[in-house]
Write a protein that holds these residues in place. Structure first.
Motif, PDB file in Angstrom:
ATOM      1  N   ILE A 174       1.215  -0.896   0.353  1.00 29.13           N
ATOM      2  CA  ILE A 174       0.386   0.231  -0.304  1.00 29.13           C
ATOM      3  C   ILE A 174       0.999   1.376  -0.351  1.00 29.13           C
ATOM      4  O   ILE A 174       2.055   1.558   0.553  1.00 29.13           O
ATOM      5  N   ASP A 175       0.177   2.068  -0.519  1.00 25.30           N
ATOM      6  CA  ASP A 175       1.470   3.825  -1.228  1.00 25.30           C
ATOM      7  C   ASP A 175       0.940   4.552   0.493  1.00 25.30           C
ATOM      8  O   ASP A 175       1.916   5.810  -0.074  1.00 25.30           O
ATOM      9  N   ALA A 176       0.341   4.584   1.191  1.00 27.06           N
ATOM     10  CA  ALA A 176       0.017   5.629   2.203  1.00 27.06           C
ATOM     11  C   ALA A 176      -0.969   4.959   3.119  1.00 27.06           C
ATOM     12  O   ALA A 176      -1.199   4.327   3.398  1.00 27.06           O
ATOM     13  N   GLN A 177      -0.382   5.584   4.512  1.00 27.04           N
ATOM     14  CA  GLN A 177      -0.162   4.474   5.739  1.00 27.04           C
ATOM     15  C   GLN A 177      -1.271   5.458   6.814  1.00 27.04           C
ATOM     16  O   GLN A 177      -1.927   5.275   7.429  1.00 27.04           O
ATOM     17  N   ALA A 178      -1.187   6.813   5.820  1.00 21.96           N
ATOM     18  CA  ALA A 178      -2.434   7.886   6.489  1.00 21.96           C
ATOM     19  C   ALA A 178      -3.779   8.667   4.831  1.00 21.96           C
ATOM     20  O   ALA A 178      -3.285   8.544   4.302  1.00 21.96           O
ATOM     21  N   TRP A 179      -4.944   8.339   4.939  1.00 22.67           N
ATOM     22  CA  TRP A 179      -5.217   8.448   4.020  1.00 22.67           C
ATOM     23  C   TRP A 179      -6.971  10.046   4.914  1.00 22.67           C
ATOM     24  O   TRP A 179      -6.990   9.896   6.089  1.00 22.67           O
ATOM     25  N   LEU A 180      -7.009  10.498   4.506  1.00 26.15           N
ATOM     26  CA  LEU A 180      -7.562  11.665   4.222  1.00 26.15           C
ATOM     27  C   LEU A 180      -9.116  11.552   3.839  1.00 26.15           C
ATOM     28  O   LEU A 180      -8.849  11.401   2.539  1.00 26.15           O
ATOM     29  N   ILE A 181     -10.194  10.734   3.862  1.00 23.67           N
ATOM     30  CA  ILE A 181     -11.513  10.894   2.813  1.00 23.67           C
ATOM     31  C   ILE A 181     -12.369  12.271   3.561  1.00 23.67           C
ATOM     32  O   ILE A 181     -13.102  12.284   4.867  1.00 23.67           O
ATOM     33  N   THR A 182     -12.704  13.062   2.403  1.00 24.80           N
ATOM     34  CA  THR A 182     -13.670  14.713   2.417  1.00 24.80           C
ATOM     35  C   THR A 182     -15.054  14.027   1.465  1.00 24.80           C
ATOM     36  O   THR A 182     -14.907  13.455   0.351  1.00 24.80           O
ATOM     37  N   GLY A 183     -15.819  14.900   1.939  1.00 24.31           N
ATOM     38  CA  GLY A 183     -17.548  14.800   0.875  1.00 24.31           C
ATOM     39  C   GLY A 183     -18.242  15.319   2.052  1.00 24.31           C
ATOM     40  O   GLY A 183     -18.716  15.775   3.559  1.00 24.31           O
ATOM     41  N   PRO A 184     -19.315  15.508   1.424  1.00 20.53           N
ATOM     42  CA  PRO A 184     -20.020  16.933   2.386  1.00 20.53           C
ATOM     43  C   PRO A 184     -21.313  15.656   3.116  1.00 20.53           C
ATOM     44  O   PRO A 184     -20.600  14.339   2.653  1.00 20.53           O
ATOM     45  N   ALA A 185     -21.799  16.323   4.075  1.00 22.14           N
ATOM     46  CA  ALA A 185     -22.424  15.119   5.001  1.00 22.14           C
ATOM     47  C   ALA A 185     -23.760  14.789   4.278  1.00 22.14           C
ATOM     48  O   ALA A 185     -24.175  14.714   3.264  1.00 22.14           O
ATOM     49  N   GLY A 186     -23.894  12.976   4.332  1.00 16.76           N
ATOM     50  CA  GLY A 186     -24.793  12.586   3.792  1.00 16.76           C
ATOM     51  C   GLY A 186     -24.057  11.516   2.803  1.00 16.76           C
ATOM     52  O   GLY A 186     -24.288  10.723   1.990  1.00 16.76           O
ATOM     53  N   SER A 187     -23.321  11.758   2.775  1.00 10.04           N
ATOM     54  CA  SER A 187     -22.095  11.392   1.362  1.00 10.04           C
ATOM     55  C   SER A 187     -21.426  10.016   1.045  1.00 10.04           C
ATOM     56  O   SER A 187     -21.551   9.669   0.294  1.00 10.04           O
ATOM     57  N   TRP A 212      -4.218   4.947   9.356  1.00  8.50           N
ATOM     58  CA  TRP A 212      -4.771   5.758  10.076  1.00  8.50           C
ATOM     59  C   TRP A 212      -5.566   6.139   8.673  1.00  8.50           C
ATOM     60  O   TRP A 212      -5.014   6.161   7.912  1.00  8.50           O
ATOM     61  N   ILE A 213      -7.396   6.073   8.952  1.00 12.77           N
ATOM     62  CA  ILE A 213      -8.272   6.639   7.897  1.00 12.77           C
ATOM     63  C   ILE A 213      -8.982   8.258   8.537  1.00 12.77           C
ATOM     64  O   ILE A 213      -9.820   7.868  10.131  1.00 12.77           O
ATOM     65  N   LEU A 214      -8.342   8.999   8.329  1.00 12.70           N
ATOM     66  CA  LEU A 214      -9.503  10.594   9.051  1.00 12.70           C
ATOM     67  C   LEU A 214     -10.577  11.182   7.825  1.00 12.70           C
ATOM     68  O   LEU A 214     -10.526  11.064   6.436  1.00 12.70           O
ATOM     69  N   CYS A 215     -11.370  10.967   8.166  1.00 15.55           N
ATOM     70  CA  CYS A 215     -12.671  11.569   7.992  1.00 15.55           C
ATOM     71  C   CYS A 215     -13.072  12.898   7.902  1.00 15.55           C
ATOM     72  O   CYS A 215     -13.470  13.266   8.875  1.00 15.55           O
ATOM     73  N   ALA A 216     -13.168  13.842   7.343  1.00 15.23           N
ATOM     74  CA  ALA A 216     -13.935  15.606   7.351  1.00 15.23           C
ATOM     75  C   ALA A 216     -14.601  15.697   6.777  1.00 15.23           C
ATOM     76  O   ALA A 216     -14.485  15.196   5.283  1.00 15.23           O
ATOM     77  N   PRO A 217     -15.048  16.860   6.506  1.00 14.09           N
ATOM     78  CA  PRO A 217     -15.685  17.476   5.640  1.00 14.09           C
ATOM     79  C   PRO A 217     -15.781  18.052   4.375  1.00 14.09           C
ATOM     80  O   PRO A 217     -15.780  17.768   3.514  1.00 14.09           O
TER      81      PRO A 217
END
Length: 398
Positions: free
Chosen positions: A42-55, A155-160
């Protein structure tokens, strides 16, 4: 903080495909699935998943965690992946903020846990929902862990949005962006996944403002639809100052009563589970003895419940303000003769009456008033005062 049973959707793993609950997110799914299939490469050990509320950003995080632990080519066939989705995989931790923020002590506990090797899966995976709620000190503590991750930690971080996360954190994460699904995509999901009748599915999808969870609630819960009707009656019910205050207080109470009832049920269930864990109901365990043994844990649980209540109250009130904002958006579209679909199409007669008796400029002022109310709510202003001030501003906007 901790794992929870996601139950992503009934039988979705078997009948609709592993990633099916990420609606209209093909590009994001392709990236996440390819990364999971890379296994140790895997090419990254930290991920940031973003998207508006409800996505579906939190669902994406959990599905990705499940795919990372898969011991088969298709995560849908993996017992490891299903254990993640059911909330009992020992190497996956879901961080769900109970209150309005995630503190440094919680993050330090995570970073300590990240030092351990996986027990069962290939990785120790930490999914941080609402990473935008990290306090500054918590974000800095997490940054150190992301900068120098242990070999088997993801690490998987989720934010708007990326702007909601500390710049030094997002620069060290691989970013995956989600978009709001269309009303047509949500309609199809409700029909195929939940068995909702097509007309109801179309109504719920259109009214949800792109929020899949909200659409499902509207499709299934008559009380939720009734509360929505009460919210959308407000624009045409405001007359004088007394009526503004009365309507504001009534609506405020209606919304909070609904969320309080739901939270009361959750609180009672968690307290019962806690006391059962200390032996309540077993021979030889008196209530007094259970009280003594569970005292510290009970206090911590009550603190968590209080924080969750604050967040739940704010979220339901903010949703009501979004409903009002969408109403005035529709009024403006009608006033300008814009050829666009109305969000609240079933209310077209009322919307047209509002447009006829109000100028576009007044409608814009009302939209600005709702936006200010949302900002005040986010700033922790007394919510009852926020609603009272809003109704007065809406009445005066003309």
């Amino acid at each position: 903080m901790g794992a929870k049973n996601w139950n992503v959707s009934d039988n979705s793993l078997l009948s609709r495909g592993y990633w099916a609950d990420l609606v209209a997110q093909d590009d994001a799914v392709a990236v996440l699935a390819a990364a999971a299939n890379a296994r140790e490469a895997i090419d990254a050990q930290a991920w940031l998943i973003t998207g508006p509320a409800g996505s579906g950003r939190s669902i994406a995080g959990v599905l990705f965690a499940g795919a990372l632990q898969s011991d088969t080519a298709d995560p849908a066939d993996s017992a490891q992946s299903q254990a993640v989705l059911q909330g009992h995989h020992p190497d996956v931790t879901i961080v769900e903020p109970a209150g309005l923020s995630i503190g440094v002590d919680e993050v330090r506990a995570l970073t300590r846990a990240a030092q351990s090797a996986p027990v069962q899966g290939r990785w120790q995976v930490f999914v941080v929902e609402d990473a935008d709620r990290l306090t500054e000190s918590a974000a800095n503590a997490l940054l150190r862990a992301i900068e120098e991750p242990t070999p088997h930690t993801i690490w998987i971080l989720c934010a708007p949005s990326t702007q909601d996360v500390l710049v030094t954190i997002r620069s060290r994460c691989r970013h995956v962006g989600l978009k709001s699904p269309s009303a047509a995509a949500i309609t199809e999901l409700l029909i195929e996944r939940d068995g909702v009748e097509p007309a109801m599915a179309a109504f719920a999808a259109r009214s949800s403002l792109g929020h899949i969870g909200r659409a499902r609630t509207l499709a299934r819960d008559e009380e939720a639809r009734t509360r929505r009707q009460e919210i959308l009656r407000l624009p045409n019910a405001l007359r004088d100052l007394p009526s503004c205050i009365e309507i504001a207080d009534s609506l405020h109470q209606l919304l909070l009563t609904a969320v309080e009832e739901d939270l009361d049920d959750q609180d009672e269930e968690e307290i019962s589970e806690l006391r059962a864990g200390f032996g309540e109901g077993t021979p030889g365990m008196s209530k007094a003895k259970v009280d003594r043994m569970a005292s510290k844990a009970s206090k911590e649980l009550k603190t968590r419940h209080k924080a969750r209540r604050s967040r739940g109250n704010r979220d339901v009130l903010d949703l009501a303000l979004l409903e009002l904002l969408s109403y005035y958006r529709d009024v403006l579209m009608v006033a300008l003769s814009a050829e666009v679909e109305l969000i609240q199409a079933e209310l077209r007669p009322a919307i047209e009456r509002t447009a006829e008796t109000s100028s576009p400029a007044a409608t814009v002022r009302r939209m600005q008033a709702v936006t200010r109310a949302r900002e005040r709510l986010q700033a922790n202003t007394d919510s009852k005062l926020v609603f009272e001030a809003l109704t007065v501003e809406l009445a005066r906007a003309a």
